[in-house]
Design a protein around this motif. Structure first.
Motif, PDB file in Angstrom:
ATOM      1  N   ASP A  21     111.251 115.971  -4.376  1.00 38.55           N
ATOM      2  CA  ASP A  21     111.321 115.872  -5.832  1.00 38.55           C
ATOM      3  C   ASP A  21     109.896 115.910  -6.396  1.00 38.55           C
ATOM      4  O   ASP A  21     108.939 115.602  -5.702  1.00 38.55           O
ATOM      5  CB  ASP A  21     112.071 114.609  -6.288  1.00 38.55           C
ATOM      6  CG  ASP A  21     111.282 113.352  -6.059  1.00 38.55           C
ATOM      7  OD1 ASP A  21     110.639 112.891  -7.018  1.00 38.55           O
ATOM      8  OD2 ASP A  21     111.300 112.829  -4.937  1.00 38.55           O
ATOM      9  N   TRP A  23     108.179 114.083  -8.479  1.00 32.39           N
ATOM     10  CA  TRP A  23     107.360 112.876  -8.524  1.00 32.39           C
ATOM     11  C   TRP A  23     106.801 112.529  -7.154  1.00 32.39           C
ATOM     12  O   TRP A  23     105.656 112.101  -7.033  1.00 32.39           O
ATOM     13  CB  TRP A  23     108.143 111.710  -9.117  1.00 32.39           C
ATOM     14  CG  TRP A  23     108.489 111.932 -10.561  1.00 32.39           C
ATOM     15  CD1 TRP A  23     109.737 112.061 -11.083  1.00 32.39           C
ATOM     16  CD2 TRP A  23     107.590 112.092 -11.660  1.00 32.39           C
ATOM     17  NE1 TRP A  23     109.663 112.279 -12.441  1.00 32.39           N
ATOM     18  CE2 TRP A  23     108.354 112.301 -12.822  1.00 32.39           C
ATOM     19  CE3 TRP A  23     106.202 112.079 -11.777  1.00 32.39           C
ATOM     20  CZ2 TRP A  23     107.790 112.483 -14.078  1.00 32.39           C
ATOM     21  CZ3 TRP A  23     105.624 112.265 -13.034  1.00 32.39           C
ATOM     22  CH2 TRP A  23     106.416 112.465 -14.165  1.00 32.39           C
ATOM     23  N   ILE A  49     104.277 109.469 -15.381  1.00 32.35           N
ATOM     24  CA  ILE A  49     105.438 108.957 -14.658  1.00 32.35           C
ATOM     25  C   ILE A  49     105.871 107.604 -15.216  1.00 32.35           C
ATOM     26  O   ILE A  49     105.029 106.768 -15.561  1.00 32.35           O
ATOM     27  CB  ILE A  49     105.132 108.875 -13.140  1.00 32.35           C
ATOM     28  CG1 ILE A  49     106.406 108.551 -12.338  1.00 32.35           C
ATOM     29  CG2 ILE A  49     104.031 107.866 -12.867  1.00 32.35           C
ATOM     30  CD1 ILE A  49     106.235 108.703 -10.835  1.00 32.35           C
ATOM     31  N   ASN A  52     109.584 102.750 -13.580  1.00 30.59           N
ATOM     32  CA  ASN A  52     110.716 102.611 -12.659  1.00 30.59           C
ATOM     33  C   ASN A  52     110.784 103.768 -11.663  1.00 30.59           C
ATOM     34  O   ASN A  52     111.114 103.567 -10.496  1.00 30.59           O
ATOM     35  CB  ASN A  52     112.034 102.474 -13.427  1.00 30.59           C
ATOM     36  CG  ASN A  52     112.353 103.675 -14.289  1.00 30.59           C
ATOM     37  OD1 ASN A  52     111.470 104.295 -14.877  1.00 30.59           O
ATOM     38  ND2 ASN A  52     113.627 103.997 -14.383  1.00 30.59           N
ATOM     39  N   ILE A  53     110.444 104.962 -12.106  1.00 31.81           N
ATOM     40  CA  ILE A  53     110.436 106.128 -11.210  1.00 31.81           C
ATOM     41  C   ILE A  53     109.321 105.974 -10.182  1.00 31.81           C
ATOM     42  O   ILE A  53     109.523 106.219  -8.994  1.00 31.81           O
ATOM     43  CB  ILE A  53     110.251 107.443 -12.005  1.00 31.81           C
ATOM     44  CG1 ILE A  53     111.383 107.645 -13.010  1.00 31.81           C
ATOM     45  CG2 ILE A  53     110.127 108.630 -11.068  1.00 31.81           C
ATOM     46  CD1 ILE A  53     112.741 107.878 -12.398  1.00 31.81           C
ATOM     47  N   ASP A  56     110.277 103.418  -7.551  1.00 34.82           N
ATOM     48  CA  ASP A  56     111.298 103.973  -6.657  1.00 34.82           C
ATOM     49  C   ASP A  56     110.699 104.965  -5.670  1.00 34.82           C
ATOM     50  O   ASP A  56     110.982 104.916  -4.469  1.00 34.82           O
ATOM     51  CB  ASP A  56     112.395 104.654  -7.475  1.00 34.82           C
ATOM     52  CG  ASP A  56     113.432 105.307  -6.589  1.00 34.82           C
ATOM     53  OD1 ASP A  56     114.215 104.563  -5.950  1.00 34.82           O
ATOM     54  OD2 ASP A  56     113.451 106.555  -6.500  1.00 34.82           O
ATOM     55  N   ARG A  57     109.849 105.871  -6.148  1.00 36.98           N
ATOM     56  CA  ARG A  57     109.281 106.895  -5.265  1.00 36.98           C
ATOM     57  C   ARG A  57     108.326 106.291  -4.246  1.00 36.98           C
ATOM     58  O   ARG A  57     108.283 106.733  -3.100  1.00 36.98           O
ATOM     59  CB  ARG A  57     108.579 107.989  -6.061  1.00 36.98           C
ATOM     60  CG  ARG A  57     109.475 108.855  -6.915  1.00 36.98           C
ATOM     61  CD  ARG A  57     110.780 109.230  -6.239  1.00 36.98           C
ATOM     62  NE  ARG A  57     111.572 110.140  -7.027  1.00 36.98           N
ATOM     63  CZ  ARG A  57     112.389 109.806  -8.011  1.00 36.98           C
ATOM     64  NH1 ARG A  57     112.533 108.540  -8.357  1.00 36.98           N
ATOM     65  NH2 ARG A  57     113.086 110.702  -8.660  1.00 36.98           N
TER      66      ARG A  57
END
Length: 140
Positions: A21, A23, A49, A52-53, A56-57
């Motif tokens: 992905d 990110w 970014i 939260n993203i 997560d990443r």
């Protein structure tokens, strides 16, 4: 490594599940080429970014063995590429080369692109040596 339901045994599918992905690739780029190491430094990236993203990443990349999380003395956390993450160097360089060829507004440094076109093997060897040295230094 975290277990996922695999859609197929296709090598492209496997790669996309791990780092495919946008990110995740941008975090790898930041670690590899922009010397960003902390959550705050990633947040300040030009792509904007969301928190939260990003969180997560970072967890996903760590679970998949692409990055490692290091607790800093005195508090705080930094991240570094693992050898598995460093192995993405040729992929990242090819993406940069492809983008430089097809995107007239590319932000790729002209010197980097010229070197890539003239001496891909030498450039990769030099970058790999630098990343390996940085990895050893960051682990010390």
């Amino acid at each position: 490594m975290r277990r996922r339901q695999r859609r197929s045994d296709c090598p492209v599918q496997f790669a996309l599940e791990v780092f495919g992905d946008a990110w995740s690739l941008l975090i790898v780029r930041d670690l590899m080429f922009k010397n960003r190491r902390t959550y705050t430094e990633f947040l300040r990236g030009e792509e904007g970014i969301a928190t939260n993203i990003l969180a997560d990443r970072l967890v996903r990349l760590e679970e998949d063995g692409i990055i490692a999380r290091d607790e800093k003395q005195g508090g705080g956390v930094s991240y570094r590429l693992t050898p598995k993450g460093i192995d993405l160097l040729p992929v990242m360089v090819e993406i940069i080369g492809w983008s430089a060829k097809h995107d007239p507004r590319t932000a790729a440094e002209k010197r980097f692109v010229r070197r890539l076109r003239a001496d891909r093997r030498g450039l990769l060897a030099e970058l790999r040596t630098d990343l390996d040295a940085r990895w050893k230094e960051e682990r010390a």
